[in-house]
Design a protein around this motif. Structure first.
Motif, PDB file in Angstrom:
ATOM      1  N   SER A   8      10.521   2.882  20.107  1.00  0.00           N
ATOM      2  CA  SER A   8      10.112   2.266  18.567  1.00  0.00           C
ATOM      3  C   SER A   8      10.338   2.988  17.759  1.00  0.00           C
ATOM      4  N   THR A   9      11.008   2.461  16.601  1.00  0.00           N
ATOM      5  CA  THR A   9      11.335   3.422  15.332  1.00  0.00           C
ATOM      6  C   THR A   9      10.137   3.765  14.579  1.00  0.00           C
ATOM      7  N   THR A  10       9.067   3.096  14.676  1.00  0.00           N
ATOM      8  CA  THR A  10       7.591   3.320  13.999  1.00  0.00           C
ATOM      9  C   THR A  10       6.520   2.967  14.966  1.00  0.00           C
ATOM     10  N   THR A  11       5.627   4.112  14.930  1.00  0.00           N
ATOM     11  CA  THR A  11       4.305   4.144  16.037  1.00  0.00           C
ATOM     12  C   THR A  11       3.151   3.158  15.066  1.00  0.00           C
ATOM     13  N   TRP A  12       2.301   3.136  15.854  1.00  0.00           N
ATOM     14  CA  TRP A  12       1.357   2.249  15.139  1.00  0.00           C
ATOM     15  C   TRP A  12       0.746   3.180  14.071  1.00  0.00           C
ATOM     16  N   ALA A  13       0.541   4.287  14.061  1.00  0.00           N
ATOM     17  CA  ALA A  13       0.198   5.150  12.779  1.00  0.00           C
ATOM     18  C   ALA A  13       1.287   4.980  11.823  1.00  0.00           C
ATOM     19  N   GLY A  14       2.532   4.869  11.816  1.00  0.00           N
ATOM     20  CA  GLY A  14       3.479   4.889  11.022  1.00  0.00           C
ATOM     21  C   GLY A  14       3.282   3.271  10.331  1.00  0.00           C
ATOM     22  N   LYS A  15       2.992   2.322  11.147  1.00  0.00           N
ATOM     23  CA  LYS A  15       2.813   1.042  10.653  1.00  0.00           C
ATOM     24  C   LYS A  15       1.602   0.899   9.876  1.00  0.00           C
ATOM     25  N   ALA A  16       0.767   1.330  10.477  1.00  0.00           N
ATOM     26  CA  ALA A  16      -0.634   1.384   9.354  1.00  0.00           C
ATOM     27  C   ALA A  16      -0.462   2.110   8.129  1.00  0.00           C
ATOM     28  N   PHE A  17       0.243   3.407   8.153  1.00  0.00           N
ATOM     29  CA  PHE A  17       0.490   4.000   7.053  1.00  0.00           C
ATOM     30  C   PHE A  17       1.297   3.090   5.965  1.00  0.00           C
ATOM     31  N   ALA A  18       2.331   2.363   6.457  1.00  0.00           N
ATOM     32  CA  ALA A  18       3.362   1.648   5.728  1.00  0.00           C
ATOM     33  C   ALA A  18       2.344   0.232   4.989  1.00  0.00           C
ATOM     34  N   ALA A  19       1.527  -0.086   5.978  1.00  0.00           N
ATOM     35  CA  ALA A  19       0.796  -1.301   5.465  1.00  0.00           C
ATOM     36  C   ALA A  19      -0.423  -0.814   4.346  1.00  0.00           C
ATOM     37  N   ILE A  20      -1.053   0.278   4.811  1.00  0.00           N
ATOM     38  CA  ILE A  20      -2.127   0.752   3.560  1.00  0.00           C
ATOM     39  C   ILE A  20      -1.420   1.234   2.461  1.00  0.00           C
ATOM     40  N   LEU A  22       1.340  -0.254   1.155  1.00  0.00           N
ATOM     41  CA  LEU A  22       1.585  -1.421   0.226  1.00  0.00           C
ATOM     42  C   LEU A  22       0.224  -2.055  -0.477  1.00  0.00           C
ATOM     43  N   ILE A  23      -0.955  -1.888   0.347  1.00  0.00           N
ATOM     44  CA  ILE A  23      -2.125  -2.385  -0.183  1.00  0.00           C
ATOM     45  C   ILE A  23      -2.482  -1.717  -1.094  1.00  0.00           C
ATOM     46  N   GLU A  24      -2.235  -0.495  -1.119  1.00  0.00           N
ATOM     47  CA  GLU A  24      -2.796   0.577  -2.308  1.00  0.00           C
ATOM     48  C   GLU A  24      -2.180   0.290  -3.445  1.00  0.00           C
ATOM     49  N   ALA A  25      -0.885   0.253  -3.475  1.00  0.00           N
ATOM     50  CA  ALA A  25       0.043  -0.192  -4.493  1.00  0.00           C
ATOM     51  C   ALA A  25      -0.197  -1.418  -5.242  1.00  0.00           C
ATOM     52  N   PHE A  26      -0.405  -2.428  -4.313  1.00  0.00           N
ATOM     53  CA  PHE A  26      -0.961  -3.595  -4.783  1.00  0.00           C
ATOM     54  C   PHE A  26      -2.183  -3.787  -5.631  1.00  0.00           C
ATOM     55  N   THR A  27      -3.162  -3.059  -5.154  1.00  0.00           N
ATOM     56  CA  THR A  27      -4.511  -2.931  -5.804  1.00  0.00           C
ATOM     57  C   THR A  27      -4.226  -2.211  -6.963  1.00  0.00           C
ATOM     58  N   TRP A  28      -3.621  -1.108  -7.122  1.00  0.00           N
ATOM     59  CA  TRP A  28      -3.138  -0.491  -8.240  1.00  0.00           C
ATOM     60  C   TRP A  28      -2.794  -1.150  -9.243  1.00  0.00           C
ATOM     61  N   ALA A  29      -1.701  -1.998  -9.031  1.00  0.00           N
ATOM     62  CA  ALA A  29      -0.821  -3.063  -9.933  1.00  0.00           C
ATOM     63  C   ALA A  29      -2.059  -4.034 -10.436  1.00  0.00           C
ATOM     64  N   GLY A  30      -3.175  -4.468  -9.606  1.00  0.00           N
ATOM     65  CA  GLY A  30      -3.904  -5.486  -9.925  1.00  0.00           C
ATOM     66  C   GLY A  30      -4.906  -4.775 -11.082  1.00  0.00           C
ATOM     67  N   LEU A  31      -5.218  -3.639 -10.684  1.00  0.00           N
ATOM     68  CA  LEU A  31      -6.088  -2.851 -11.568  1.00  0.00           C
ATOM     69  C   LEU A  31      -5.431  -2.547 -12.942  1.00  0.00           C
ATOM     70  N   LEU A  32      -4.268  -2.231 -12.915  1.00  0.00           N
ATOM     71  CA  LEU A  32      -3.617  -2.212 -14.312  1.00  0.00           C
ATOM     72  C   LEU A  32      -3.413  -3.212 -15.110  1.00  0.00           C
ATOM     73  N   ALA A  33      -2.980  -4.365 -14.586  1.00  0.00           N
ATOM     74  CA  ALA A  33      -2.981  -5.821 -15.008  1.00  0.00           C
ATOM     75  C   ALA A  33      -4.458  -6.032 -15.672  1.00  0.00           C
ATOM     76  N   GLY A  34      -5.805  -5.801 -14.739  1.00  0.00           N
ATOM     77  CA  GLY A  34      -6.852  -6.133 -15.207  1.00  0.00           C
ATOM     78  C   GLY A  34      -7.335  -5.062 -16.433  1.00  0.00           C
ATOM     79  N   MET A  35      -6.775  -4.087 -16.595  1.00  0.00           N
ATOM     80  CA  MET A  35      -6.773  -3.209 -17.620  1.00  0.00           C
ATOM     81  C   MET A  35      -6.498  -3.548 -18.878  1.00  0.00           C
ATOM     82  N   TYR A  36      -5.307  -4.292 -18.716  1.00  0.00           N
ATOM     83  CA  TYR A  36      -4.376  -4.502 -19.713  1.00  0.00           C
ATOM     84  C   TYR A  36      -5.383  -5.743 -20.401  1.00  0.00           C
ATOM     85  N   LEU A  37      -5.570  -6.719 -19.447  1.00  0.00           N
ATOM     86  CA  LEU A  37      -6.439  -7.775 -19.908  1.00  0.00           C
ATOM     87  C   LEU A  37      -7.909  -7.423 -20.462  1.00  0.00           C
ATOM     88  N   LYS A  38      -8.373  -6.502 -19.989  1.00  0.00           N
ATOM     89  CA  LYS A  38      -9.807  -6.005 -20.860  1.00  0.00           C
ATOM     90  C   LYS A  38      -9.605  -5.249 -21.905  1.00  0.00           C
TER      91      LYS A  38
END
Length: 111
Positions: A8-20, A22-38
């Protein structure tokens, strides 16, 4: 003569790192958009209220998963420290995850 199946080219730890990452970046983007709105348009503080909480959880999750992945995948110290630092500036976790994938840091290390 038979060949062994490809590992396997990616382990469970690698997959978990990739997923989190993405989630961390998505929530950062949402927070930045929210800061603009506020603060920019002054229309609502709902985005900061919601994404502030979500990003806090994602940040903590990212740090935990980065520490676990770094241990499981036997990252060099520089890679672990860079992964932890990437959570601080907005959206750095995405390019870091892609770079780690290209360098093979999300796959098991050969003995």
């Amino acid at each position: 003569m038979t060949t062994a199946p490809a590992a396997s080219t990616t382990t469970w730890a690698g997959k978990a790192f990739a997923a989190i990452a993405l989630i961390e970046a998505f929530t950062w983007a949402g927070l930045l958009a929210g800061m603009y709105l506020k603060y920019g348009s002054g229309s609502t503080d709902l985005g900061v209220w919601l994404f502030g909480r979500l990003h806090g959880l994602a940040f903590i999750g990212y740090v935990v998963v980065a520490l676990v992945a770094g241990t499981q995948l036997r990252w060099p110290l520089w890679a672990l420290l860079l992964a932890l630092f990437a959570a601080i500036p907005p959206l750095f976790t995405l390019p870091l995850e892609l770079w780690y994938r290209k360098r093979g840091l999300l796959a098991p290390r050969s003995a």
